[in-house]
Write a protein that holds these residues in place. Structure first.
Motif, mmCIF file in Angstrom:
data_model
loop_
_atom_site.group_PDB
_atom_site.id
_atom_site.type_symbol
_atom_site.label_atom_id
_atom_site.label_comp_id
_atom_site.label_asym_id
_atom_site.label_seq_id
_atom_site.Cartn_x
_atom_site.Cartn_y
_atom_site.Cartn_z
ATOM 1 N N VAL A 10 1.048 -0.996 -0.084
ATOM 2 C CA VAL A 10 -0.210 -0.172 -0.145
ATOM 3 C C VAL A 10 0.764 1.153 0.342
ATOM 4 O O VAL A 10 0.628 2.419 -0.318
ATOM 5 N N GLY A 14 0.601 4.031 -2.915
ATOM 6 C CA GLY A 14 0.554 4.259 -2.782
ATOM 7 C C GLY A 14 1.417 6.140 -3.289
ATOM 8 O O GLY A 14 0.662 7.298 -3.787
ATOM 9 N N ALA A 84 -6.519 -5.415 -8.116
ATOM 10 C CA ALA A 84 -5.744 -4.516 -8.097
ATOM 11 C C ALA A 84 -4.203 -4.464 -8.779
ATOM 12 O O ALA A 84 -3.722 -3.538 -10.028
ATOM 13 N N VAL A 137 -4.637 4.821 -9.450
ATOM 14 C CA VAL A 137 -5.823 4.861 -8.271
ATOM 15 C C VAL A 137 -6.666 4.671 -8.105
ATOM 16 O O VAL A 137 -7.006 4.087 -6.890
ATOM 17 N N THR A 138 -7.476 3.660 -8.816
ATOM 18 C CA THR A 138 -8.292 2.626 -8.962
ATOM 19 C C THR A 138 -7.206 1.668 -7.971
ATOM 20 O O THR A 138 -7.907 0.434 -7.547
ATOM 21 N N PHE A 140 -4.825 1.467 -6.538
ATOM 22 C CA PHE A 140 -4.515 1.715 -4.704
ATOM 23 C C PHE A 140 -5.956 1.538 -4.302
ATOM 24 O O PHE A 140 -5.485 1.493 -2.966
ATOM 25 N N VAL A 141 -6.891 2.216 -4.505
ATOM 26 C CA VAL A 141 -7.875 2.248 -3.520
ATOM 27 C C VAL A 141 -8.617 0.324 -3.433
ATOM 28 O O VAL A 141 -9.188 0.385 -1.981
ATOM 29 N N LEU A 142 -8.505 -0.083 -4.639
ATOM 30 C CA LEU A 142 -8.549 -1.582 -4.224
ATOM 31 C C LEU A 142 -7.497 -2.494 -3.509
ATOM 32 O O LEU A 142 -7.666 -3.267 -2.086
ATOM 33 N N VAL A 144 -5.978 -0.966 -0.478
ATOM 34 C CA VAL A 144 -6.323 -0.208 0.970
ATOM 35 C C VAL A 144 -7.640 -0.577 1.490
ATOM 36 O O VAL A 144 -8.058 -1.112 2.369
ATOM 37 N N VAL A 145 -8.638 -1.094 0.506
ATOM 38 C CA VAL A 145 -9.753 -1.894 0.666
ATOM 39 C C VAL A 145 -10.027 -3.119 0.946
ATOM 40 O O VAL A 145 -10.343 -3.636 1.832
#
Length: 148
Positions: A10, A14, A84, A137-138, A140-142, A144-145
């Motif tokens: 991450v 990030g 991701a 970015v997508t 990264f979000v995946l 993190v989730v």
């Protein structure tokens, strides 16, 4: 081990997102507004410097994503990590096929050797880069989730 791998992944992805977002939204637009094509030399230098560093960062991000996906296989969130990582792979393939050829030309430009259509070429690179930023970015979000 999985938690440490997740945190490292991450953080690495990030930071990648932060650099690429900054280039897309701040750095290149600022360079493009410099008078007398002042941004041309900066873009050329940036292409050389980042062209040496970013391949390792992108590939490292993919490798970390793969490792995390393998370690987390079957756990909650593993599907998000796989998705991701797939997006990171797409961003690498897109970079190789679309962005690197333009970047390689830009890295060789000098004031004496710049082509007449240089603005169109860097504009094309910018458009591809916006798509790549959206992908990472997508991803990264995946990630993190997937960690949550």
């Amino acid at each position: 081990m999985q938690d440490a791998l997740a945190v490292v992944t991450v953080v690495v992805v990030g930071l990648l997102v932060g650099v690429e977002f900054a280039v897309a939204v701040f750095v290149n637009p600022i360079l493009d507004r410099l008078p007398n094509d002042g941004g041309l030399a900066a873009r050329s230098d940036g292409a050389r410097v980042l062209g040496r560093v970013m391949p390792f960062w992108y590939i490292g991000s993919v490798v970390l994503g793969i490792l995390w996906a393998v370690v987390a296989w079957g756990d909650t969130g593993a599907g998000l990590v796989v998705a991701a990582t797939a997006l990171l792979v797409v961003s690498v393939l897109m970079s190789i096929a679309l962005l690197v050829p333009i970047n390689s030309r830009v890295a060789r430009w000098t004031r004496d050797s710049v082509p007449a259509d240089w603005r169109q070429q860097v504009g094309r690179w910018d458009r591809f880069h916006y798509v790549r930023v959206g992908l990472i970015v997508t991803a990264f979000v995946l990630l993190v989730v997937g960690k949550a």
